[in-house]
Each structure stands twice: as C-alpha cells, then as structure tokens.
Design an enzyme around this catalytic site. Structure first.
Site, PDB file in Angstrom:
ATOM      1  N   GLU A 177       0.823  -1.213   0.000  1.00 41.18           N
ATOM      2  CA  GLU A 177       0.000   0.000   0.000  1.00 41.18           C
ATOM      3  C   GLU A 177       0.858   1.263   0.000  1.00 41.18           C
ATOM      4  OE1 GLU A 177      -3.582   2.203   2.561  1.00 41.18           O
ATOM      5  OE2 GLU A 177      -2.768   0.308   3.264  1.00 41.18           O
ATOM      6  N   LYS A 222      -2.457  -2.100  -3.183  1.00 40.21           N
ATOM      7  CA  LYS A 222      -3.518  -1.254  -2.620  1.00 40.21           C
ATOM      8  C   LYS A 222      -3.102   0.209  -2.800  1.00 40.21           C
ATOM      9  CE  LYS A 222      -6.252  -0.275   1.520  1.00 40.21           C
ATOM     10  NZ  LYS A 222      -6.719  -0.725   2.845  1.00 40.21           N
TER      11      LYS A 222
END
Length: 342
Positions: A177, A222
C-alpha cells in the site's frame, strides 16, 4: 509456495467482492468513536468489530478478506466465539496490519517513513500460525512544495519490498500500500500532480519489489486513486478520475500482479463507489480492480450502531448496503439510482 500465495491472492480478488479494512489503530478508532461521543474501551472495540463480522450477508457475498489488528486477530465476540471462527464460517480470509505506523522522516520536508520491520519475521510466523492469510503495510507519501523527495519515495519503496518478501517467506500474501495522500498540508495539488507522483511512487515500488525477489503473482497492490488534493481548485469528473487512474496504473503496474484493491483515501462513501465503478467500466485492463475500504464501508454503520448492541441489526443493514454497492462497483455496475433505491 508460489501456487498457494497466488491462490490466496486470487480468492481475495473474487469477482464482485472486496476487502474490509478493519485495522484502525487504537488511536484512530478513538477518533472515530469520539465523533459519536463513545469512549475508546476494549469492550466497545470488540462489539463494533463483532457487529461488522456478524453481518453475515455482507461478509459472505461481498467481502473476501478483512484486515485486522493484532488485538482483533486474537479477539473473541461477547459470546466467546473467536473472530477467526466467525470469519471462517462466512469463508472470509483474515488479514493483519503489520506496520507500526508512519513517523516523521528526518529533515524538514514534512514527509513520513513507515516503521515496523524490526522483529517482523518472527511476528509474521506467529500471525501465520493464527491463520492470517494476508498482511498489509501502508507507506504515506506527502505532496507539498518540497515533497515528495526522491529519498522519501525510495526509502518507503524499500521498506515495502522488505515487508513483502518477509510476508511471502512466511506464506502470507503481502498487500502493498503506497498511498499518495490527498489530505495532507496544504492539500492543494492538482489531479495531474497526483498522477505524476503516483506514477513515480509505483515505478520505484515495483523496482524495489523486483530487486527484493518478491513474486509479483503472490501479492496485491492497494494504491490511491488519482485525485486532486482536498483543498485543490481542480474539480474533475468521475470519468476523468477513473481514466487518469487507470492510465497511471497501466503504465506502472505489471500485468503479473493478480489484482488491485483501492483505498478510499478520505473520499465520501459515494465518491469512492462511483470512481471504482467508472474504472471498472474501462475495458482492456490486465488485472481486476476492487475495493479495500475502511471509512467508506463503515461510516453509516458506525453512526447507526452508536455503541449499542440493540442497534446491531440496523447497523448491519447499513454496512450490507454499502458493501453491496461497492460489489456492484467492482463489477462496473453501480449507479447512483441503484444506491438511492436500495
């Protein structure tokens, strides 16, 4: 190992399903509770997560995985049923947030570096023994007059890569992420500035992942969507955000990645859903795209619950509605009319 990691990643990317981010730190959930005048107690945190996880229709039909905290991974519902058992009953994969948070980067740029690599190998072994199938590590990239610096981008990309290879070593799928934040100070950057920075961050992240030997088929990405800062004068349409986001991803994300699960990044519930649906209506993408939302799935449910167990049914209905709308968005089938009519 490669086959099993890819199988977990593929299951997390089940068509029409997404990931619930229920990994708010104690400090973060305290802020959420404070907005509805609730104390941040262990019992209330437990009850809130229980309400979400026992939303059976939502979890079984629309949620493929849940990101948990260390506390929640080992926690049980009020009746003594372990949360892991509740998730297993609805065929939802438990995941775990493993970073220790973002801290100020040395220097005067206002940037942050995510910490938590010390002792991570041992922690991952334990999380795997508790049934965690995937993990999450968030890097925070700030845009301001002097940031992001190349040093900050490289340092965060390197940490993401070290985290990811340690996860794969433990048999856990890493969710990578790298978030270019839109609500930092001053938050006045344009859509194009976000696109440029997001591209540079992704390019550096995948360079470091390759150097570390990470198997790209056994991970998920992500990322943020390409959006202007919260204080920007830019007001792009839903379609413009979707088009620019997909362009940046196609340029920098290898096709070997099994899927992309977006963070909501402070968008309203409906904005996050609309942008995801618009992206999924764009043809010829090499990977499926879905949601990995926290606030954008939980906002209404949290307010409806309000700390009362008797409000579980109404709060669960609100959560199920939002999960259903994002399921439709992951299929490119959401409309504003459907959202309002449901």
């Amino acid at each position: 190992m490669t086959k099993s990691l890819n199988a977990i990643a593929q299951k997390l990317m089940t068509q029409g399903q997404g990931i619930l981010a229920a990994d708010e730190s104690e400090g973060t959930i305290a802020k959420r509770f404070a907005k509805i005048n609730l104390p941040n107690s262990l019992d209330l945190r437990r009850d809130y997560r229980e309400m979400l996880f026992r939303s059976t229709d939502a979890m079984r039909n629309y949620i493929s995985g849940v990101i948990l905290t260390e506390e929640t991974l080992e926690q049980s519902a009020a009746d003594g049923t372990p949360f892991r058992a509740i998730l297993a009953d609805v065929d939802t994969i438990p995941g775990i947030k493993v970073d220790r948070g973002a801290f100020p980067m040395p220097g005067d740029s206002g940037e942050k570096i995510t910490e938590g690599l010390d002792g991570l190998r041992q922690r991952l072994e334990r999380y795997a023994s508790l049934g965690a199938g995937f993990a999450k590590w968030r890097a925070v990239i700030t845009i301001n007059d002097v940031a992001p610096t190349r040093n900050n981008i490289r340092a965060n990309a390197h940490a993401l890569a070290r985290y990811a290879i340690l996860c794969q070593e433990a048999g856990i799928v890493p969710v990578v992420e790298p978030e270019v934040v839109g609500d930092g100070d001053p938050g006045n950057h344009s859509l194009e500035r976000c696109a440029q920075v997001t591209g540079e961050v992704l390019e550096n992240t995948f360079k470091e992942l390759r150097l570390a030997g990470v198997d790209l088929s056994g991970m998920l990405l992500k990322p943020n969507m390409v959006l202007p800062g919260v204080n920007s004068r830019d007001r792009p349409s839903v379609e413009e955000v979707a088009k620019r986001t997909v362009e940046v991803l196609k340029e920098h994300v290898p096709a070997a990645v099994p899927g992309i699960a977006f963070l909501s990044g402070g968008q309203t519930d409906e904005e996050a859903t609309a942008h995801l649906s618009a992206m999924n209506r764009i043809p010829f993408k090499p990977w499926p795209m879905t949601f990995s939302y926290g606030r954008a799935l939980q906002n209404v449910a949290l307010r409806t619950w309000a700390g009362r167990r008797e409000n579980f049914p109404a709060a669960q209905a609100a959560f199920t509605h939002r999960a259903h709308m994002n399921s439709l968005a992951a299929l490119g089938e959401w409309t504003n009319e459907l959202d309002r009519a449901a």
